[in-house]
Design a protein around this motif. Structure first.
Motif, PDB file in Angstrom:
ATOM      1  N   PHE A 217       0.867  -1.177   0.000  1.00  0.00           N
ATOM      2  CA  PHE A 217       0.000   0.000   0.000  1.00  0.00           C
ATOM      3  C   PHE A 217       0.909   1.234   0.000  1.00  0.00           C
ATOM      4  O   PHE A 217       1.870   1.295   0.759  1.00  0.00           O
ATOM      5  N   VAL A 218       0.595   2.205  -0.844  1.00  0.00           N
ATOM      6  CA  VAL A 218       1.481   3.359  -1.019  1.00  0.00           C
ATOM      7  C   VAL A 218       0.710   4.656  -0.793  1.00  0.00           C
ATOM      8  O   VAL A 218      -0.368   4.856  -1.358  1.00  0.00           O
ATOM      9  N   HIS A 219       1.291   5.553   0.008  1.00  0.00           N
ATOM     10  CA  HIS A 219       0.663   6.820   0.407  1.00  0.00           C
ATOM     11  C   HIS A 219       0.703   7.817  -0.763  1.00  0.00           C
ATOM     12  O   HIS A 219       1.476   8.770  -0.765  1.00  0.00           O
ATOM     13  N   THR A 220      -0.130   7.572  -1.765  1.00  0.00           N
ATOM     14  CA  THR A 220      -0.143   8.423  -2.957  1.00  0.00           C
ATOM     15  C   THR A 220      -1.445   8.188  -3.704  1.00  0.00           C
ATOM     16  O   THR A 220      -2.320   7.470  -3.227  1.00  0.00           O
ATOM     17  N   SER A 221      -1.558   8.810  -4.890  1.00  0.00           N
ATOM     18  CA  SER A 221      -2.760   8.579  -5.701  1.00  0.00           C
ATOM     19  C   SER A 221      -2.378   8.399  -7.166  1.00  0.00           C
ATOM     20  O   SER A 221      -1.352   8.916  -7.623  1.00  0.00           O
ATOM     21  N   LEU A 231       5.141   1.723 -12.836  1.00  0.00           N
ATOM     22  CA  LEU A 231       6.479   1.137 -12.781  1.00  0.00           C
ATOM     23  C   LEU A 231       6.653   0.288 -11.516  1.00  0.00           C
ATOM     24  O   LEU A 231       7.261  -0.792 -11.552  1.00  0.00           O
ATOM     25  N   LEU A 232       6.095   0.770 -10.407  1.00  0.00           N
ATOM     26  CA  LEU A 232       6.228   0.037  -9.141  1.00  0.00           C
ATOM     27  C   LEU A 232       5.608  -1.361  -9.244  1.00  0.00           C
ATOM     28  O   LEU A 232       6.170  -2.350  -8.754  1.00  0.00           O
ATOM     29  N   ARG A 237       6.010  -6.898  -8.888  1.00  0.00           N
ATOM     30  CA  ARG A 237       5.298  -8.098  -9.350  1.00  0.00           C
ATOM     31  C   ARG A 237       4.346  -8.654  -8.285  1.00  0.00           C
ATOM     32  O   ARG A 237       4.337  -9.849  -7.986  1.00  0.00           O
ATOM     33  N   LYS A 238       3.588  -7.762  -7.704  1.00  0.00           N
ATOM     34  CA  LYS A 238       2.561  -8.143  -6.719  1.00  0.00           C
ATOM     35  C   LYS A 238       1.550  -7.015  -6.631  1.00  0.00           C
ATOM     36  O   LYS A 238       1.788  -5.931  -7.170  1.00  0.00           O
ATOM     37  N   PRO A 239       0.417  -7.225  -5.960  1.00  0.00           N
ATOM     38  CA  PRO A 239      -0.583  -6.142  -5.878  1.00  0.00           C
ATOM     39  C   PRO A 239      -0.019  -4.885  -5.199  1.00  0.00           C
ATOM     40  O   PRO A 239       0.579  -4.978  -4.127  1.00  0.00           O
ATOM     41  N   ASP A 444     -11.505   2.423  -0.088  1.00  0.00           N
ATOM     42  CA  ASP A 444     -12.569   1.454  -0.420  1.00  0.00           C
ATOM     43  C   ASP A 444     -12.022   0.322  -1.300  1.00  0.00           C
ATOM     44  O   ASP A 444     -12.301  -0.850  -1.070  1.00  0.00           O
ATOM     45  N   GLU A 445     -11.245   0.696  -2.318  1.00  0.00           N
ATOM     46  CA  GLU A 445     -10.672  -0.323  -3.223  1.00  0.00           C
ATOM     47  C   GLU A 445      -9.730  -1.252  -2.472  1.00  0.00           C
ATOM     48  O   GLU A 445      -9.741  -2.470  -2.656  1.00  0.00           O
ATOM     49  N   LEU A 446      -8.928  -0.651  -1.630  1.00  0.00           N
ATOM     50  CA  LEU A 446      -7.946  -1.408  -0.856  1.00  0.00           C
ATOM     51  C   LEU A 446      -8.654  -2.382   0.094  1.00  0.00           C
ATOM     52  O   LEU A 446      -8.278  -3.550   0.220  1.00  0.00           O
ATOM     53  N   VAL A 447      -9.722  -1.902   0.748  1.00  0.00           N
ATOM     54  CA  VAL A 447     -10.495  -2.745   1.664  1.00  0.00           C
ATOM     55  C   VAL A 447     -11.161  -3.896   0.897  1.00  0.00           C
ATOM     56  O   VAL A 447     -11.206  -5.035   1.372  1.00  0.00           O
ATOM     57  N   GLY A 448     -11.658  -3.596  -0.309  1.00  0.00           N
ATOM     58  CA  GLY A 448     -12.254  -4.649  -1.139  1.00  0.00           C
ATOM     59  C   GLY A 448     -11.252  -5.767  -1.396  1.00  0.00           C
ATOM     60  O   GLY A 448     -11.572  -6.964  -1.297  1.00  0.00           O
TER      61      GLY A 448
END
Length: 453
Positions: A217-221, A231-232, A237-239, A444-448
């Motif tokens: 999880f990354v503190h950005t948008s 690129l990340l 190579r993961k969510p 919301d997306e992250l929680v899903g």
């Protein structure tokens, strides 16, 4: 608000620095608002330092406190990076590593659905895996900075061996970019390859934390740095999920605080967008010569300023008296979000910590960029690359600067016609950084995703 069906129990475990504790706390509040149970784990004094919890969320967030073992260079209450000199941080990390035992016992007893952890807890992913707990690395750094660090395999190999290696754009960045440290910033960053007293480098901590996570999880948008997030995902190579900017309201800070009353009185007397707010974070201390140049530069700019200084030992004789009428100096803690939200503030002379930049841009304040430590030089390059802010020029090798360059940069950001496009672009950022609804959608997306696992 009740913990409904499908609600999760999430354990949050940040590194011991205010710039890490606060984003983890804001994320905890957003999870709690969506009906999930959160255990926020840290040390006693760091938990005390957090803003008070809204009563509506108190039944959803539990604070779990583990004492920190005293370490070389520590005094009573040294539990945070701002409590210890920069060169003692390796000892703080070693003390942090001793939290592994109580944290493991907590995870065994409580078996949360997820544990969200910080880069320093490189030992946590295998513990969680053994207990069958899903695990996410939450980066309080932006995607561009993470891309500069590179894929986890290279972090674990420690491929960069000289300061010069950090001053070039790495070969895995496939597009045109300025993403690299300046030479003087590498020496300020300290040798990130150096081991702490447990023999673990920061590179290794990042490498293990990323490679052994289920998701990052990354503190950005996506709206701000789509190219870097893309690129990340290729590098990891993961969510990878942006959390949004986790905007904070002024309600996070103590209402009716006497400190704020005095500051507000002064700000109320200034014209709209006229004041530059100066704050260099909780960890940086300027050498006296640099303090003098910065002070003289602020005077020469003839722009009203409000300067926050961590402790009195940094203040040079006579400078407070000399500033009277032009600027205000405050020693100690201030309610930064309230100051930034005040209509008289137009610019923000900042050390370029990512949290501070996010807060300033959320209110459309023009960043005047003065990186001091850690990844702050990379944050500066990211903003420069997007035409946001004005950097105070410094000598490439020594990092020296003079009062004239400070005055010129402040005037360019605040009043000169040549800075009008920068001011206009910064105002547009409010919709991206400060929009609570937009940013909440990322969570919301992250929680899903978390619930699906």
């Amino acid at each position: 608000m009740e913990r409904g069906e499908g609600a999760m129990h999430v354990a949050m475990f940040p590194w011991l620095a205010m710039g890490h504790l606060l984003p983890f706390f804001r994320m905890s509040k957003l999870l709690a608002q969506k009906g999930h149970k959160v255990s926020f784990i840290s040390t006693p004094r760091n938990i005390e330092r957090l803003p008070s919890l809204p009563s509506s969320l108190s039944s959803f967030i539990t604070f779990v406190s583990f004492p920190l073992v005293p370490f070389p260079g520590s005094t009573r209450g040294s539990e945070c990076s701002m409590d210890v000199p920069y060169n003692k941080q390796p000892s703080l990390k070693s003390a942090f590593d001793l939290l592994q035992k109580p944290l493991t016992e907590f995870l065994q007893e409580e078996s949360p659905d997820w544990v969200i952890y910080d880069y320093a807890a490189h030992w946590l992913p295998p513990v969680a895996a053994e207990l069958g707990i899903s695990k996410a690395f939450f980066s309080i750094f932006n995607a561009a900075s993470l891309c500069f660090l590179g894929p986890p395999s290279l972090l674990l190999e420690g491929v960069r061996s000289t300061p010069e290696d950090f001053t070039v754009v790495p070969p895995w960045i496939p597009f045109q970019s300025n993403m690299a440290y300046r030479y003087h910033e590498v020496t300020l960053v300290g040798d990130k390859r150096g081991k702490d007293t447990n023999g673990v480098s920061d590179s290794a901590r990042f490498g293990y934390s990323i490679s052994e996570s289920d998701a990052v999880f990354v503190h950005t948008s996506t709206g701000f740095e789509p190219e870097w997030l893309g690129l990340l995902k290729d590098l990891y190579r993961k969510p990878v999920f942006p959390t949004g900017f986790l905007p904070t309201g002024t309600e996070d800070e103590v209402e009716g605080d006497k400190t704020w009353v005095g500051i507000k009185n002064w700000l109320d007397k200034q014209s709209i967008n006229s004041v530059v707010y100066v704050a260099l974070g909780t960890e940086a201390s300027l050498p006296p010569a640099e303090f003098t140049e910065l002070a003289h530069g602020l005077e020469k700019s003839e722009v009203p300023f409000f300067w926050v200084i961590r402790n009195e030992s940094q203040i040079l004789d006579g400078c407070v008296e000399r500033f009277a009428g032009r600027g205000m100096v405050h020693v100690g803690w201030v309610p930064q979000v309230k100051i930034l939200s005040h209509s008289s503030v137009g610019g923000f002379l900042t050390h370029c910590g990512w949290n501070s930049l996010v807060e300033g841009l959320g209110f459309g304040r023009v960043p005047i960029l003065f990186p001091v430590l850690n990844e702050q030089g990379l944050n500066t390059r990211l903003l420069e690359g997007k035409g946001l802010g004005v950097e105070i020029p410094r000598d490439e090798e020594k990092g020296s600067f003079d009062s004239d360059s400070v005055a010129h940069s402040v005037r360019l950001a605040m009043v000169d016609d040549a800075g009008e496009s920068i001011r206009a672009k910064t105002k547009l950022m409010m919709g991206l950084f400060g929009n609570m609804d937009e940013n909440s959608r990322y969570v919301d997306e992250l929680v899903g995703y978390m619930r699906s696992k």
